[in-house]
Design an enzyme around this catalytic site. Structure first.
Site, PDB file in Angstrom:
ATOM      1  N   GLY A  17      45.826  42.316  35.269  1.00 25.74           N
ATOM      2  CA  GLY A  17      45.757  41.411  36.375  1.00 25.74           C
ATOM      3  C   GLY A  17      45.972  40.078  36.840  1.00 25.74           C
ATOM      4  O   GLY A  17      45.252  39.671  38.293  1.00 25.74           O
ATOM      5  N   ALA A  18      45.291  38.821  35.478  1.00 27.83           N
ATOM      6  CA  ALA A  18      45.180  37.989  35.698  1.00 27.83           C
ATOM      7  C   ALA A  18      46.775  37.354  36.162  1.00 27.83           C
ATOM      8  O   ALA A  18      45.852  35.570  35.661  1.00 27.83           O
ATOM      9  CB  ALA A  18      45.158  37.296  34.561  1.00 27.83           C
ATOM     10  N   SER A  19      47.826  37.600  36.503  1.00 31.11           N
ATOM     11  CA  SER A  19      49.184  36.512  36.730  1.00 31.11           C
ATOM     12  C   SER A  19      48.772  35.946  38.041  1.00 31.11           C
ATOM     13  O   SER A  19      50.126  34.883  38.769  1.00 31.11           O
ATOM     14  CB  SER A  19      50.107  37.144  36.677  1.00 31.11           C
ATOM     15  N   ARG A  20      48.141  36.564  39.113  1.00 31.71           N
ATOM     16  CA  ARG A  20      47.875  35.845  40.564  1.00 31.71           C
ATOM     17  C   ARG A  20      46.650  36.675  40.738  1.00 31.71           C
ATOM     18  O   ARG A  20      45.330  37.119  40.089  1.00 31.71           O
ATOM     19  CB  ARG A  20      49.141  36.425  41.151  1.00 31.71           C
ATOM     20  N   TYR A 168      43.038  56.301  48.367  1.00 32.53           N
ATOM     21  CA  TYR A 168      42.777  54.753  48.392  1.00 32.53           C
ATOM     22  C   TYR A 168      41.192  55.056  47.300  1.00 32.53           C
ATOM     23  O   TYR A 168      40.909  54.444  46.624  1.00 32.53           O
ATOM     24  CB  TYR A 168      43.307  53.950  48.731  1.00 32.53           C
ATOM     25  N   LYS A 172      39.594  53.925  43.703  1.00 30.74           N
ATOM     26  CA  LYS A 172      39.099  52.969  43.491  1.00 30.74           C
ATOM     27  C   LYS A 172      37.413  52.809  43.579  1.00 30.74           C
ATOM     28  O   LYS A 172      36.824  52.684  42.195  1.00 30.74           O
ATOM     29  CB  LYS A 172      38.850  51.975  45.008  1.00 30.74           C
TER      30      LYS A 172
END
Length: 415
Positions: A17-20, A168, A172
């Site tokens: 998830g490193a694109s943003r 959720y 998590k």
């Protein structure tokens, strides 16, 4: 802000998830040390609403002084992760650090959470974290100072953190349980820790959940990047810790935190799971101009009160017969004391009802005061009379609106 020391220079960091957002911020922090960064994320093409792709992130990482390897990865797909790991090892010679940042969030109650969303959260948060760790560990074991860092909270069993969004929270906490287990399993070989923010962080997800006005109550992603850096430069003896960003930065000598604030001096919103109840969070958000989606019903069934009670009864009388004879999806835009968005699906499967947008396109949209909604479904106000008196606005087929009267008659017998 925490200064770079060069300790991550030459290290290879695999970040999901490193694109943003936070993932990209951690990548950029490491890049300033001269690290190699594997950008493992899904966004290869520009998203209409979200900024950044794996390729734009790669360009920023290289501009910051690091080397980048963009990989199209859905962390639910073992083949894609395997290929990204193999590419990383081939290009950089190994993997030294894994950051499990990819995550999915959906703050809805049990009855309003479609299994597709449950599977998504468990698949990305829990399974994705476990699977990515499993595939990276053989390479981490060859590193001189290997780390796994999960972006997950300390496990807090206060029921308040379960009641409004059980799925959720389970997903998590699954990431956090990976920390508990793997830290002990690989003690002395790999440091395994968790990082969580003390306050809300301005990201696309927070903008979605908080609505307008939320940004000024947040800190910037850079505080999480600095906190992650503080953890990743530690020896492997630092393991099994559930670290809060502000706490570790204070230990690093940081005294001025306004530099991390989106709007310095503005009150900050505490993050979830840190013993501040959701109701208090919502109140703080509203006091400073934001509209919390997890309260309003835009994304959550956390609302309590007469509307929620009414929908509990509605769900109890849903049947294939009502669905067959009605054949419509209704959306209710409620104003007044119990404002929010709710829906009744009397068209698909066995029917459903709850808060937020309907799972399928609405055939009829009804706009009215929440007090009149209660009267309508309590049998004290017919839709036709409400419409004629101006209390109810209807967009769609009036005939379908009238069909609701059958359900309302059944409701009256239940009240």
């Amino acid at each position: 802000m925490l200064q770079n020391t060069g300790k991550l220079g030459g290290c290879t960091i695999f970040i999901t998830g490193a694109s943003r957002g936070i993932g990209k911020a951690i990548a950029l922090k490491a890049a300033r040390d001269g690290a190699n960064v594997v950008i493992a994320a899904k966004t290869a093409d520009p998203h209409p609403k979200l900024p950044g792709t794996i390729y734009t992130a790669a360009a920023e990482i290289e501009a910051a002084g690091g080397k980048a390897l963009p990989c199209i990865v859905d962390v639910r797909d073992e083949k894609q992760i395997n290929e990204a790991v193999e590419q990383a090892v081939e290009k950089f010679g190994g993997i030294d650090i894994l950051v499990n940042n990819a995550s999915a969030i959906n703050l809805t109650g049990t009855l309003e959470t479609p299994m597709k969303k449950v599977d998504l959260m468990l698949g990305i948060n829990l399974r994705g974290t476990y699977l990515t760790s499993k595939l990276c560990i053989p390479h981490l074991l060859k590193s001189k100072n290997p780390h796994i860092l999960n972006l997950s909270p300390p496990i807090n069993l206060n029921p308040i953190w379960f009641k409004n969004h059980t799925a959720y929270t389970m997903a998590k906490y699954g990431m956090s349980m990976c920390v508990l287990g793997m830290a002990e399993e690989f003690k002395g070989s790999i440091a395994v820790n968790a990082l969580w923010p003390k306050t809300a962080i301005q990201t696309a997800a927070m903008d979605m959940l908080g609505g307008s006005g939320i940004g000024k109550q947040c800190r910037k992603v850079e505080i999480m990047a600095d906190a992650a850096y503080a953890i990743l430069k530690k020896p492997t003896s630092f393991t099994g810790q559930f670290v809060i960003d502000e706490d570790i930065l204070k230990k690093e000598g940081i005294k001025e935190f306004d530099v991390y604030a989106v709007e310095p001096g503005h009150p900050l919103l505490p993050d979830f799971f840190l013993d501040q109840q959701p109701e208090d969070l919502a109140k703080q958000m509203e006091e400073h101009g934001a509209t919390p989606a997890f309260k309003s019903g835009k994304a959550d069934s956390a609302a309590t009160g007469p509307i929620s009670d009414m929908f509990n009864i509605i769900r109890g009388i849903l049947s294939p017969d009502i669905v067959k004879t009605t054949g419509a999806v209704y959306r209710f835009d409620l104003s007044g004391e119990h404002a929010g968005v709710w829906y009744i699906d009397l068209k698909n499967d066995a029917g459903s009802a709850g808060s937020g947008d309907p799972p399928a396109k609405a055939d009829v949209v009804m706009t009215l005061d929440s007090a009149d909604f209660i009267k309508m479904f309590g049998g004290r106000l017919k839709p036709t009379m409400a419409f004629m008196s101006g209390k109810l606005k209807i967009k769609g087929d009036m005939g379908l609106a009238i069909k609701l009267e059958k359900m309302m008659a059944m409701m009256k017998s239940k009240l």
